[in-house]
Enzyme design. Structure first.
Site, mmCIF file in Angstrom:
data_model
loop_
_atom_site.group_PDB
_atom_site.id
_atom_site.type_symbol
_atom_site.label_atom_id
_atom_site.label_comp_id
_atom_site.label_asym_id
_atom_site.label_seq_id
_atom_site.Cartn_x
_atom_site.Cartn_y
_atom_site.Cartn_z
ATOM 1 N N ASP A 34 -31.969 -4.784 -45.488
ATOM 2 C CA ASP A 34 -31.557 -5.112 -44.124
ATOM 3 C C ASP A 34 -32.508 -6.159 -43.537
ATOM 4 O OD1 ASP A 34 -30.112 -4.931 -41.837
ATOM 5 O OD2 ASP A 34 -30.575 -2.827 -41.410
ATOM 6 N N ASP A 35 -32.032 -7.367 -43.350
ATOM 7 C CA ASP A 35 -32.857 -8.466 -42.799
ATOM 8 C C ASP A 35 -34.006 -8.857 -43.736
ATOM 9 O OD1 ASP A 35 -31.299 -8.164 -40.540
ATOM 10 O OD2 ASP A 35 -32.925 -7.582 -39.201
ATOM 11 N N ARG A 77 -22.079 -7.656 -43.875
ATOM 12 C CA ARG A 77 -21.704 -6.522 -44.734
ATOM 13 C C ARG A 77 -20.197 -6.491 -44.965
ATOM 14 N NH1 ARG A 77 -26.369 -2.945 -44.885
ATOM 15 N NH2 ARG A 77 -27.947 -4.285 -43.970
ATOM 16 N N LYS A 126 -27.150 2.402 -44.657
ATOM 17 C CA LYS A 126 -26.524 1.797 -43.473
ATOM 18 C C LYS A 126 -25.132 1.274 -43.797
ATOM 19 C CE LYS A 126 -27.555 -1.784 -40.057
ATOM 20 N NZ LYS A 126 -28.611 -2.714 -39.627
ATOM 21 N N HIS A 128 -22.361 0.499 -41.134
ATOM 22 C CA HIS A 128 -22.275 -0.549 -40.114
ATOM 23 C C HIS A 128 -21.034 -1.413 -40.215
ATOM 24 C CE1 HIS A 128 -25.032 -3.121 -37.333
ATOM 25 N NE2 HIS A 128 -24.402 -2.151 -36.699
ATOM 26 N N HIS A 186 -35.645 -3.794 -41.543
ATOM 27 C CA HIS A 186 -35.140 -4.164 -40.210
ATOM 28 C C HIS A 186 -36.190 -3.843 -39.146
ATOM 29 C CE1 HIS A 186 -32.449 -4.167 -36.696
ATOM 30 N NE2 HIS A 186 -31.551 -4.772 -37.450
ATOM 31 N N ASP A 278 -28.591 -8.879 -46.181
ATOM 32 C CA ASP A 278 -27.410 -9.256 -45.391
ATOM 33 C C ASP A 278 -27.541 -10.586 -44.653
ATOM 34 O OD1 ASP A 278 -29.333 -8.150 -43.721
ATOM 35 O OD2 ASP A 278 -27.936 -6.945 -42.553
ATOM 36 N N ASN A 279 -28.760 -10.907 -44.200
ATOM 37 C CA ASN A 279 -28.923 -12.137 -43.398
ATOM 38 C C ASN A 279 -30.389 -12.521 -43.356
ATOM 39 O OD1 ASN A 279 -27.990 -9.813 -40.982
ATOM 40 N ND2 ASN A 279 -30.089 -10.540 -41.069
ATOM 41 N N ARG A 287 -32.354 -14.972 -38.576
ATOM 42 C CA ARG A 287 -31.114 -14.242 -38.311
ATOM 43 C C ARG A 287 -30.372 -14.800 -37.100
ATOM 44 N NH1 ARG A 287 -32.087 -8.194 -36.753
ATOM 45 N NH2 ARG A 287 -32.418 -9.199 -34.756
#
Ligand SMILES: *[C@@H]1O[C@H](CO)[C@@H](O)[C@H](O)[C@H]1NC(C)=O
Ligand SMILES: *[C@@H]1O[C@H](CO)[C@@H](O)[C@H](O)[C@H]1NC(C)=O
Ligand SMILES: *[C@@H]1O[C@H](CO)[C@@H](O)[C@H](O)[C@H]1NC(C)=O
Ligand SMILES: *[C@@H]1O[C@H](CO)[C@@H](O)[C@H](O)[C@H]1NC(C)=O
Ligand SMILES: *[C@@H]1O[C@H](CO)[C@@H](O)[C@H](O)[C@H]1NC(C)=O
Length: 507
Positions: A34-35, A77, A126, A128, A186, A278-279, A287
């Site tokens: 995540d991130d 996602r 996660k 989401h 994250h 994801d980003n 981000r």
């Protein structure tokens, strides 16, 4: 011959083939952080130690030019799990909370297609994305029915859930697709500030922090971190990065545990393992941006059937939109013919990455599409990155670029705001004003200008290049049924074969 007789003959042959080792069950383990970015020694950041990612890289092709098409959690996602850009699958912004952006009901997602073809699906961590029926999983431990800290950051809990999934796997005669979606690294300063800016204290065994038995936290001083070019080199940002590194140590050790479970359950030699994020990282220019720093992702693909390229790097341009076609290809499942909007069938514009595991392919183009992050953060952008050139179209370029809540309160951004307001040097490569107010077209030569600061869009010498990239981008937008394809100077007709009707709004 009765059909049940035929059926048992079929199983007899199949089981005997399996017994002599002819039958290979193929599985997939998809790990999404995540991130996360390039804060790993796999990508030559020597300031941080990530031995488990490193071990995975030795059995993987390491992609140097992998990109997300959208720099925001839920939208990204949704693209991973559908192969469709956010504007085509409907997940325009973040799924959580009151605004709960969702994909369109008719989208045929990866877990849906896999389930229909007899693959057992699981998600740990996660999720989401929604709605539920579009993203069905047979086994699900997510924020929807538990604590995201436990299923996404407590690596002991994650290990035990993976163990349970793989143990149940011994009872069924199905291949599996297991999606482990870590919540690390994250930020959490906005939601759980007691654990630190990146939740780097959660489970470290100190008073009030609880303990994660399998985690040995790695600590870094602000002097030790490597500050990427797009982050101000200030004490505040360095302390922020040091906290992020500690959380990455939890992610890395978690990945080690998950891979160990896979190995010990006997699946290592028939499971395709994919690791990405994801980003971009949650720092300025990262981000929520379609610049390199917001969209470039780590990507490792480890195939037990392609050891010839293990440990090698690929320079091919690949996208997270390619994950769905890759997984479908691995299971030999065709993409169905159906439509979401209008009569045209949905076509995946990504491709299977399996050929890249055998030989270096010539792929050189990826696309981007962002509409929102939080509901208030409407800032539609489209992009194409071809070879060294990146073109970004900022549709609503007259508006200031929006800032998200958790990033806003981060030490790095607060420091940047304070310094800007006080007229002090920011130690940043941009000004806040330049960051907020962007040109409609941004064209960069990332080879000569990796930081993307020299906009070449109005340079007559680059006119033909600008035109050819715009044409490619528009072609992709039409091919993916982009409702924004005519903006900002025209309106898309509501017709079976629509055209852009001009607004004469002076743009
Ligand atoms: C790491 O650095 C080496 C030596 O400069 C280079 O050959 C390699 O391509 C780099 N790898 C990555 C993933 O950046
Ligand atoms: C979450 O859902 C799964 C079904 O996939 C169920 O087995 C599990 O008990 C649920 N967990 C909680 C904490 O409710
Ligand atoms: C993490 O999960 C394990 C296993 O469920 C549990 O024993 C431990 O207390 C959890 N740690 C935290 C910090 O919640
Ligand atoms: C996987 O393959 C390796 C190398 O061929 C072998 O040493 C190992 O025993 C295999 N593992 C399983 C579970 O078959
Ligand atoms: C920014 O300024 C505010 C108000 O003066 C102060 O409370 C805060 O600590 C400062 N933050 C940083 C990161 O410097």
């Amino acid at each position: 011959m009765t059909s049940s007789y035929k059926f048992s003959v079929f199983w007899f042959i199949l089981l005997n083939l399996c017994a002599i080792g002819e039958c290979k069950q193929r599985n997939v383990l998809l790990i999404i952080a995540d991130d996360a970015g390039f804060e790993t020694d796999v990508y030559n950041n020597t300031a941080i130690r990530t031995p488990h990612l490193h071990a995975l890289a030795r059995r993987s092709v390491v992609f140097r030019n992998a990109f997300t098409s959208v720099s925001s959690c839920s939208p990204s996602r949704s693209t991973i799990l559908t192969g469709l850009p956010q504007h085509q699958n409907g997940m325009y912004g973040l799924h959580q909370g009151t605004h709960h952006f969702n994909s369109f009901d008719g989208v045929q997602s990866l877990p849906l297609l896999l389930g229909q073809s007899g693959v057992r699906t699981g998600i740990i961590g996660k999720k989401h994305v929604g709605p539920g029926p579009v993203y069905p999983f047979d086994f699900a431990y997510t924020e929807e029915n538990g604590s995201v800290l436990q299923v996404g950051r407590n690596i002991t809990r994650i290990k035990l859930l993976v163990r349970r999934f793989l143990w149940e796997q011994q009872e069924v005669d199905q291949p599996f697709f297991l999606y482990v979606a870590f919540h690390d690294p994250h930020r959490c300063g906005h939601s759980q500030p007691q654990y630190g800016a990146f939740c780097e204290k959660f489970g470290n065994g100190e008073s009030g922090m609880g303990r994660i038995p399998d985690w040995t936290p790695q600590h870094y001083t602000p002097e030790q971190v490597k500050v990427p070019y797009f982050i101000p080199d200030t004490p505040a940002a360095r302390a922020d990065l040091a906290a992020q590194y500690t959380t990455i140590s939890r992610l890395d050790q978690g990945i080690g545990l998950v891979l160990k479970e896979l190995r010990e359950a006997g699946f290592e030699n028939d499971t395709l393992v994919i690791y990405s994020s994801d980003n971009g990282i949650p720092f300025p220019n990262g981000r929520t941006n379609l610049y390199w720093s917001g969209t470039a992702e780590p990507l490792l693909i480890s195939s037990p059937e392609h050891p010839q390229r293990w440990g090698q790097e690929s320079h091919a341009y690949v996208s997270l939109l390619d994950i769905t076609p890759t997984v479908l290809d691995w299971f030999s499942i065709p993409y169905p013919s159906y439509s979401i909007m209008g009569a045209d069938p949905v076509r995946l514009t990504g491709r299977s990455l399996l050929p890249a595991l055998a030989a270096e392919p010539p792929w050189d183009t990826v696309f981007g599409s962002q509409s929102l992050h939080e509901v208030t953060m409407y800032y539609p952008m489209r992009s194409v990155h071809q070879g060294p050139y990146r073109l970004v179209h900022n549709l609503n370029f007259k508006m200031p670029f929006p800032i998200d809540q958790d990033f806003y309160i981060s030490p790095t951004f607060q420091d940047l705001l304070n310094r800007t307001q006080a007229g002090q040097p920011t130690a940043w490569f941009k000004t806040l004003r330049g960051y907020y107010y962007r040109d409609r077209w941004e064209l960069y030569d990332t080879r000569a200008d990796p930081a993307e600061t020299q906009n070449l869009a109005s340079d007559p010498a680059h006119g033909p290049l600008l035109e050819s990239l715009r044409t490619r981008l528009l072609k992709w937008q039409w091919a993916t049924a982009d409702p924004w394809v005519c903006g900002p100077d025209a309106v898309l007709e509501a017709k079976l074969t629509p055209q852009c009707r001009p607004l004469f709004n002076g743009l």
